[in-house]
Design an enzyme around this catalytic site. Structure first.
Site, PDB file in Angstrom:
ATOM      1  NE  ARG A  29       2.065  15.356   8.636  1.00 48.83           N
ATOM      2  CZ  ARG A  29       1.194  16.253   9.103  1.00 48.83           C
ATOM      3  NH1 ARG A  29       1.556  17.509   9.235  1.00 48.83           N
ATOM      4  NH2 ARG A  29      -0.009  15.899   9.467  1.00 48.83           N
ATOM      5  CG  HIS A  61      -1.863  -1.142   1.299  1.00 48.43           C
ATOM      6  ND1 HIS A  61      -2.380  -1.773   0.202  1.00 48.43           N
ATOM      7  CD2 HIS A  61      -2.383  -1.802   2.371  1.00 48.43           C
ATOM      8  CE1 HIS A  61      -3.180  -2.756   0.601  1.00 48.43           C
ATOM      9  NE2 HIS A  61      -3.193  -2.798   1.903  1.00 48.43           N
TER      10      HIS A  61
HETATM   11  C1  BG6 Z   1      -5.239  -4.490   4.477  1.00 42.62           C
HETATM   12  C2  BG6 Z   1      -4.388  -5.018   5.586  1.00 42.62           C
HETATM   13  O1  BG6 Z   1      -4.605  -4.691   3.242  1.00 42.62           O
HETATM   14  O2  BG6 Z   1      -5.455  -3.105   4.672  1.00 42.62           O
HETATM   15  C3  BG6 Z   1      -5.016  -4.749   6.928  1.00 42.62           C
HETATM   16  O3  BG6 Z   1      -4.193  -6.413   5.410  1.00 42.62           O
HETATM   17  C4  BG6 Z   1      -5.388  -3.295   7.089  1.00 42.62           C
HETATM   18  O4  BG6 Z   1      -4.153  -5.156   7.983  1.00 42.62           O
HETATM   19  C5  BG6 Z   1      -6.148  -2.795   5.857  1.00 42.62           C
HETATM   20  O5  BG6 Z   1      -6.196  -3.161   8.252  1.00 42.62           O
HETATM   21  C6  BG6 Z   1      -6.331  -1.293   5.915  1.00 42.62           C
HETATM   22  O6  BG6 Z   1      -7.171  -0.871   4.887  1.00 42.62           O
HETATM   23  P1  BG6 Z   1      -7.933   0.527   5.003  1.00 42.62           P
HETATM   24  O7  BG6 Z   1      -8.564   0.703   3.679  1.00 42.62           O
HETATM   25  O8  BG6 Z   1      -8.909   0.380   6.135  1.00 42.62           O
HETATM   26  O9  BG6 Z   1      -6.895   1.541   5.320  1.00 42.62           O
END
Ligand code: BG6
Length: 489
Positions: free
Chosen positions: A343, A247
Site C-alpha cells: 500500500r 518474503h
Molecule cells: C511460509 C511461511 O514461508 O509462507 C508460513 O513459513 C506462511 O508461515 C506461508 O503461512 C505463507 O505463504 P502464502 O503463499 O500462503 O502467503
C-alpha cells in the site's frame, strides 16, 4: 524445454513441503506440457516404501484436471505417477546416494546415448539442518557428468547473520552460486513479478515514485489462522524470521530499488542488494511485537514461549529517493483476515480547494493475494447535483480482467525458472547476507526478552499499538472507504 534428459530429484519426498508444493508443482508443469518427454522424477527419503506406496500418498495432492480436450486427466496423472521412482536411504550415508545415482544413470541411459547432455535438478524439501549433509552426498555421488546440476533450497537459511553465513559457506564450498537456487516463493507470485513492469514501464509511475510524492509505504501480510500444527518449527523462528526478513523484504526490494541496467538476473539482483545496503539500523521505538492469545495452547509450543506471532516495524532507506519515507512492514498470524498487499500512500495535494484531506489520500494498492488486484484510490466528484469530492478507485482486478487465465502457482513458476537456468527470481548469497544484517540486532534483542510481546486476541487486527505506530508514521486511514473486489457480471 529442449536440452536432454531431465531428472527431478525431490529429497524429503514424504514430507509436507514435497507433498503439498513440490510434487504438485512438477505435476502442473507436466500436464501443461512444460516438461520434456525424457523426464524422470525421483523421490528420496528415509522411510522404506515402494514406488506404489509413494504414488498412493501423493494421489490426493495431484489434481487430475483437464488441460486439453484430447486427453483424459486420470490417464495423465497415471502417466505422471509412473515417472516417479522412490529410493530410500539415510541423509548422511553413502549407500542411498550411490543407489540414487545408479537409478538416475540407468534412466538417463534409457532415454539417450552416452554423449548427449543430461540435466539434474535436486530439490531439497528438507529441514535446513540436513542441507550440508545431503549436499555433501550429492556432491560426492550424484553430480551430473554430462550437463548441469542445480540445487533448490528454501528458508530458513539460519537464524541470524552468523548461522546463515555458516550455512552459506558450507553450501558455497560444495556448489557454485549458479548451481544454487534459493527459493523465496513470494518472488514467484504474479503481482510480485509484476512490480518491475509496473514501476519501470509506466510513465504514470516513473516521476512520482519517490519521497517528494510518497508519504509512506506499507507491506502487509496477514493470516487468519495460527500455526496449524507447525508450532514446533514456528516457535524456533517467530514471525520476523518466518515472513518479514525474507518474503516482505524481497517485496520491499522490488518496490524501492532503482531501475536495473537490464532484466538480466545479475542486474536485477545488484539493485536489490544496493537498496538493502541503504537500510538503516531498525529503531526499537518503531517496532511492535505481539503474540496471539491461543498460541501456547498448541502442544508443540512451550508454555513460556515469548515468540512473536505478530510484528510491525519500520524500515528506513537512506538514499536520495526514499529519505524520510517510512516503510512499514507488518506480518501476523491469527488476525482478522488473510491477505498480502503493498500500500503506497501519497502525500496530500498542496493548496487543496476540495477539502480532499477529509476524503482521504491517493493510494496505490497491489493486492498480492487473495484475489490479485491493483487499484488506485483517488478522489472524484461525487456523482449528482452537488459538487462534492469523494473517494473512489481505478480497479484492475485480475479475475475480472483476465477471465480465461489461470495464474500459475509460485512454486510452479520458480521450478520452471530453475530448469531454464534463470536466477532472477531467486535470492543471491549477498542479498541474503544483507537481509540478515538488517534484522539480526533486533532479533537478538527479542530473543533475549528485551522487547515487550503484546498479547492480542485471535481474529483481531493485532495489537492496537501497531495502529498507533502507523499513525505516528503519518499513515492516514480513509474513514468510511472500503475497497470491494468487483464481482463478475
Ligand atoms: C511460509 C511461511 O514461508 O509462507 C508460513 O513459513 C506462511 O508461515 C506461508 O503461512 C505463507 O505463504 P502464502 O503463499 O500462503 O502467503
Amino acid at each position: 524445454i529442449a536440452g536432454g534428459c531431465l531428472s527431478l530429484i525431490v529429497l524429503g519426498a514424504s514430507g509436507d513441503l514435497a507433498k503439498k508444493k513440490t510434487f504438485p508443482a512438477i505435476f502442473n508443469l507436466y500436464k501443461q506440457g512444460f516438461l520434456p518427454d525424457e523426464m524422470h522424477v525421483f523421490g528420496y527419503a528415509r522411510s522404506n516404501m515402494t514406488n506404489e506406496e509413494l504414488h498412493e500418498k501423493l494421489l490426493r495432492y495431484l489434481k487430475a484436471e483437464r488441460t486439453d480436450p484430447t486427453t483424459n486427466p486420470e490417464d495423465v496423472r497415471k502417466q505422471f505417477l509412473n515417472k516417479i521412482t522412490y529410493i530410500h536411504g539415510a541423509y548422511d550415508a553413502d549407500e542411498g546416494f550411490i543407489k540414487l545415482n545408479e537409478e538416475i544413470l540407468r534412466l538417463e541411459r534409457e532415454e539417450s546415448d552416452d554423449n548427449s547432455p543430461t540435466r539434474r535438478l535436486f530439490y531439497l524439501a528438507l529441514p535446513p539442518s540436513v542441507y550440508p549433509l545431503v549436499s555433501k552426498q550429492i556432491r560426492k555421488h550424484c553430480m551430473n557428468q554430462r550437463g548441469w546440476t542445480r540445487v533448490i533450497v528454501e528458508k530458513p537459511f539460519g537464524k541470524d547473520l552468523e548461522s546463515s553465513e555458516v550455512l552459506s559457506s558450507e553450501l558455497g564450498s560444495l556448489f557454485t552460486e549458479d548451481q544454487l537456487y534459493r527459493i523465496d516463493h513470494y518472488l514467484g507470485k504474479e503481482l510480485v513479478q509484476n512490480l518491475l513492469v509496473m514501476r519501470f514501464a509506466n510513465r504514470f509511475f516513473v516521476p512520482i515514485w519517490n519521497r517528494d510524492n510518497i508519504a509512506n509505504v506499507q507491506i502487509v501480510f496477514k493470516e487468519d489462522f495460527g500455526t496449524q500444527g507447525r508450532g514446533g518449527y514456528f516457535d524456533e523462528y517467530g514471525i520476523i524470521r518466518d515472513i518479514i526478513q525474507n518474503h516482505l523484504v524481497q517485496v520491499l526490494c522490488l518496490v524501492a530499488m532503482e531501475k536495473p541496467v537490464s532484466l538480466s538476473p545479475e542486474h536485477v539482483r545488484d539493485e536489490k542488494v544496493k537498496v538493502l545496503q541503504c537500510i538503516e539500523p531498525i529503531n526499537e521505538e518503531e517496532v511492535v511485537i505481539g503474540q496471539y492469545e491461543g498460541y501456547k495452547d498448541d502442544p508443540t509450543v512451550p508454555n513460556d514461549s515469548v515468540t512473536p506471532t505478530f510484528a510491525s516495524l519500520v524500515l528506513r532507506i537512506n538514499n536520495e529517493r526514499w529519505d524520510g519515507v517510512p516503510f512499514i512492514m507488518k506480518a501476523g498470524k491469527s488476525l482478522d483476515t488473510r491477505k498480502a498487499e503493498i500500500r503506497v500512500q501519497f502525500k496530500d495535494v498542496p493548496g487543496d480547494i476540495f477539502k480532499c484531506k477529509k476524503q482521504g489520500r491517493n493510494e496505490f494498492v497491489m493486492r498480492l493475494q487473495p484475489k490479485e488486484a491493483m487499484y488506485m484510490k483517488l478522489t472524484v466528484k461525487e456523482p449528482g447535483l452537488d459538487m462534492r469530492a469523494t473517494q473512489s478507485e481505478l480497479d484492475m482486478s485480475y479475475h475480472q480482467r483476465y477471465q480465461d487465465i489461470v495464474i500459475p502457482e509460485a512454486y510452479e513458476r520458480l521450478l520452471l525458472d530453475t530448469i531454464r537456468g534463470d536466477q532472477q527470481h531467486f535470492v543471491r548469497r549477498d542479498e541474503l547476507r544483507v537481509a540478515w544484517e538488517i534484522f539480526t540486532p533486533l532479533l537478538h534483542r527479542i530473543d533475549a526478552g528485551k522487547l515487550k510481546v503484546i498479547p492480542y486476541k485471535e481474529g483481531s487486527r493485532g495489537p492496537a499499538e501497531a495502529d498507533e505506530l502507523n499513525a505516528r508514521m503519518g499513515y492516514q486511514r480513509t474513514e468510511g472507504y472500503c475497497w470491494k473486489p468487483p464481482t463478475l457480471q
